[in-house]
Design an enzyme around this catalytic site. Sequence first.
Site, short mmCIF file in Angstrom:
data_model
loop_
_atom_site.label_atom_id
_atom_site.label_comp_id
_atom_site.label_asym_id
_atom_site.label_seq_id
_atom_site.Cartn_x
_atom_site.Cartn_y
_atom_site.Cartn_z
CG ASP A 1 -1.96 -1.08 1.19
OD1 ASP A 1 -2.04 -1.78 0.18
OD2 ASP A 1 -2.70 -1.21 2.19
CG ASP B 1 -13.51 -3.06 0.24
OD1 ASP B 1 -12.83 -4.05 -0.09
OD2 ASP B 1 -13.25 -1.91 -0.14
#
Length: 249
Positions: free
Chosen positions: A8, A134
């Site tokens: 990330d 998600d």
Amino acid sequence: MYIIPAIDILDKKVVRLREGDYEQVTQYEVTLEEMIEKYQSQGTQYIHVIDLNGAKSDFTNQEYLFNIIRKTDMKVQYGGGVRSIEKVQELIDAGIHRVIVGTQAITNPDFLPQLSKAICGSSKCSDRVVVAIDVLDEVIKYSGWMESSPIKLMDYVDKCLNLGFFRFLCTDINKDGKLGGAGIELYEKLLDHSPFIKLIASGGVSSMKDVEELSKIKVESCVVGKAIYEGKISIEEIKNWNLQSLISI
């Protein structure tokens, strides 16, 4: 099952967020180039890169990321702020192996049908596009996990399948960034509903035992991030697992 290491990026730094919260950031003293070099030298074929700035519609990282990605032979699975057909095509043209779409696919009912027509004319949707889901307590979340969708989880999966999208990146928000184990129950429900989907598990993987549990329920691959940086899973263990997975195919 294949392990895909995750990187990330926020402000050109390697970080991890807890439960997707930008206020709960852990920054690591390693660069994107160094991480890719480590994985590539160990024979890893896939890598998962998320542009956290892009997720907030800030694309100041993109040139930096593209310059690095173009130099690697690794297959990059990329996400962060992909909200148009043009952006998907731009990423594919830039050499991204798989593009992750999330918020736009949920909020714009025309996006996935248009994307299916634009991308699937030349190749299968699931080969180039990954649909991110998600999930928090079986509710689909989007926009950095700040908003909730009224669409039921399984109904959304069915919609994607009907349009030719078979590969899903499912993150169990309850598990993400906590190193408390993977969301086995959630993934089992998804696979029970649609056994033929290509499921990429994300969130909570803290040990090779978690990887083994995911393998038992037949997920296609799993994304591992924080466990690597925190020394819970070694790059050598990833290498050995992935080599064995390739041999088994």
